[in-house]
Design a protein around this motif. Structure first.
Motif, PDB file in Angstrom:
ATOM      1  N   HIS A 148       0.805  -1.218   0.000  1.00  0.00           N
ATOM      2  CA  HIS A 148       0.000   0.000   0.000  1.00  0.00           C
ATOM      3  C   HIS A 148       0.843   1.275   0.000  1.00  0.00           C
ATOM      4  CE1 HIS A 148      -4.298  -1.253   1.464  1.00  0.00           C
ATOM      5  NE2 HIS A 148      -3.977  -1.758   0.290  1.00  0.00           N
ATOM      6  N   GLU A 157      -4.163   5.514  -5.735  1.00  0.00           N
ATOM      7  CA  GLU A 157      -5.327   4.932  -6.396  1.00  0.00           C
ATOM      8  C   GLU A 157      -6.428   4.616  -5.394  1.00  0.00           C
ATOM      9  OE1 GLU A 157      -5.063   1.881  -9.705  1.00  0.00           O
ATOM     10  OE2 GLU A 157      -5.947   0.640  -8.107  1.00  0.00           O
ATOM     11  N   PRO A 159      -9.736   2.588  -4.682  1.00  0.00           N
ATOM     12  CA  PRO A 159     -10.328   1.387  -5.277  1.00  0.00           C
ATOM     13  C   PRO A 159     -11.623   1.719  -6.022  1.00  0.00           C
ATOM     14  CG  PRO A 159      -9.747   1.021  -2.963  1.00  0.00           C
ATOM     15  CD  PRO A 159      -9.609   2.487  -3.216  1.00  0.00           C
ATOM     16  N   ARG A 213      -6.374   1.919   2.579  1.00  0.00           N
ATOM     17  CA  ARG A 213      -6.067   2.574   1.313  1.00  0.00           C
ATOM     18  C   ARG A 213      -4.553   2.739   1.192  1.00  0.00           C
ATOM     19  NH1 ARG A 213     -10.695   1.469   1.274  1.00  0.00           N
ATOM     20  NH2 ARG A 213     -12.506   2.762   0.736  1.00  0.00           N
ATOM     21  N   ARG A 319      -8.353   6.214 -10.035  1.00  0.00           N
ATOM     22  CA  ARG A 319      -9.361   5.267  -9.546  1.00  0.00           C
ATOM     23  C   ARG A 319      -9.177   3.925 -10.231  1.00  0.00           C
ATOM     24  NH1 ARG A 319     -14.468   4.728  -7.226  1.00  0.00           N
ATOM     25  NH2 ARG A 319     -14.839   6.947  -6.875  1.00  0.00           N
ATOM     26  N   GLY A 320      -9.210   2.864  -9.441  1.00  0.00           N
ATOM     27  CA  GLY A 320      -9.124   1.519  -9.989  1.00  0.00           C
ATOM     28  C   GLY A 320     -10.446   1.086 -10.587  1.00  0.00           C
TER      29      GLY A 320
END
Length: 331
Positions: A148, A157, A159, A213, A319-320
């Motif tokens: 992370h 990023e 999720p 995160r 953003r993933g």
């Protein structure tokens, strides 16, 4: 003289450690990474500054140019990311309860004192105990492991399932557990303890989810005694224009807890004193764009800077993709 350390990765992938002072910067001789340097210092009974002086440096490095060229990576890592622990404490700074208290009071439509405010006031009362005494324990959270951790200019990023990706400008303590299980603080870094504040606002019991995160570390590890008063700025840049900016304060002069108290309440647990492990512990903040009603978006760039650090921490937001439902199979 203040010593700042950084990790460098060349175009060929070779790793090196940079030592920088007001007189200039050079590559530390004989070590390829920060953890190896710290283990060497512990073995030799030296401080990091003494170890660097004994090993010597070679060449001249322009730190700013190295950062802009993408050669500076996170200033600490571990060859096995599972042995790098990310954790942190909240409600530790004077004024830090205001945004959190408002968030949870509004969410609950309550008029009574929230748990956040009670925890903050307990820290104000007992977070800086007399020498040798144990102070009030702070809020504590787990953020993840070395997978992370991102470095300067790397994307943060959120999720695909996240409801928010918000910055938290902080100081982070960097620690290595010695062969005898004793924790050693290598120094401090600028940090962005990236979180999901919309998820947290929904229910305080979701704080644990909101903290799982990524987090970013600035390029420099500041060695020696921790500065008492750190002042800088946190901003968000969108499409080349500053969307939001606010002063950033940290250091014990601006905190309700002493660093030693926060460290004790983390390392008092034996599982956090496994020899060879690295710990990155975030000390909290009082500055959040979310508290001012800002909603970030992919493509925004977070920028954090503060003296005595000489380089900024910059990270774009991404953003993933949406992941499929995780299914567990019976064996």
């Amino acid at each position: 003289m203040t010593l700042r350390l950084a990790q460098y990765r060349g175009a060929d992938g070779e790793r090196r450690v940079i030592a920088a002072t007001a007189d200039g910067a050079g590559f530390v001789t004989g070590v390829s990474d920060m953890r190896t340097l710290a283990l060497h210092a512990i073995e030799q009974g030296q401080t990091l500054a003494q170890a660097v002086a004994a090993l010597g440096t070679a060449g001249q490095v322009d730190l700013r140019a190295a950062l802009d060229a993408g050669r500076l990576i996170a200033p600490i890592d571990h060859p096995d990311p599972a042995h790098l622990i990310l954790s942190g404490t909240g409600l530790t700074h004077l004024g830090s309860a205001e945004g959190r208290d408002k968030m949870h009071r509004d969410a609950a439509q309550a008029t009574h004192q929230t748990d956040s405010m009670r925890m903050f006031l307990e820290g104000v009362e007992g977070g800086k105990p007399a020498d040798g005494a144990v102070g009030q324990q702070p809020e504590w959270f787990y953020k993840g492991n070395g997978t992370h951790l991102v470095g300067p200019d790397a994307p943060l990023e959120m999720p695909g399932f996240a409801q928010d990706g918000g910055e938290e400008p902080e100081l982070a303590g960097i620690y290595l557990i010695g062969p005898d299980g004793a924790p050693w603080r290598l120094g401090l870094c600028l940090a962005n303890e990236f979180s999901d504040h919309v998820t947290e606002r929904h229910n305080y019991l979701w704080l644990a989810h909101s903290k799982l995160r990524q987090a970013a570390l600035g390029p420099e590890l500041l060695t020696g005694p921790a500065p008492d008063d750190v002042r800088g700025a946190s901003r968000i840049v969108r499409d080349g224009t500053v969307l939001w900016e606010k002063p950033f304060l940290s250091g014990e002069a601006n905190m309700s807890h002493a660093l030693a108290n926060l460290e004790h309440h983390h390392f008092k647990y034996p599982l956090f004193r496994a020899p060879g492990d690295v710990h990155v512990h975030f000390f909290g903040t009082a500055t959040l764009s979310f508290s001012d009603g800002v909603r970030t978006a992919p493509g925004d760039r977070f920028e954090i800077e503060a003296a005595p650090f000489t380089l900024p921490l910059r990270n774009p937001l991404s953003r993933g993709g949406q992941a499929a439902i995780t299914r567990v199979r019976s064996l």
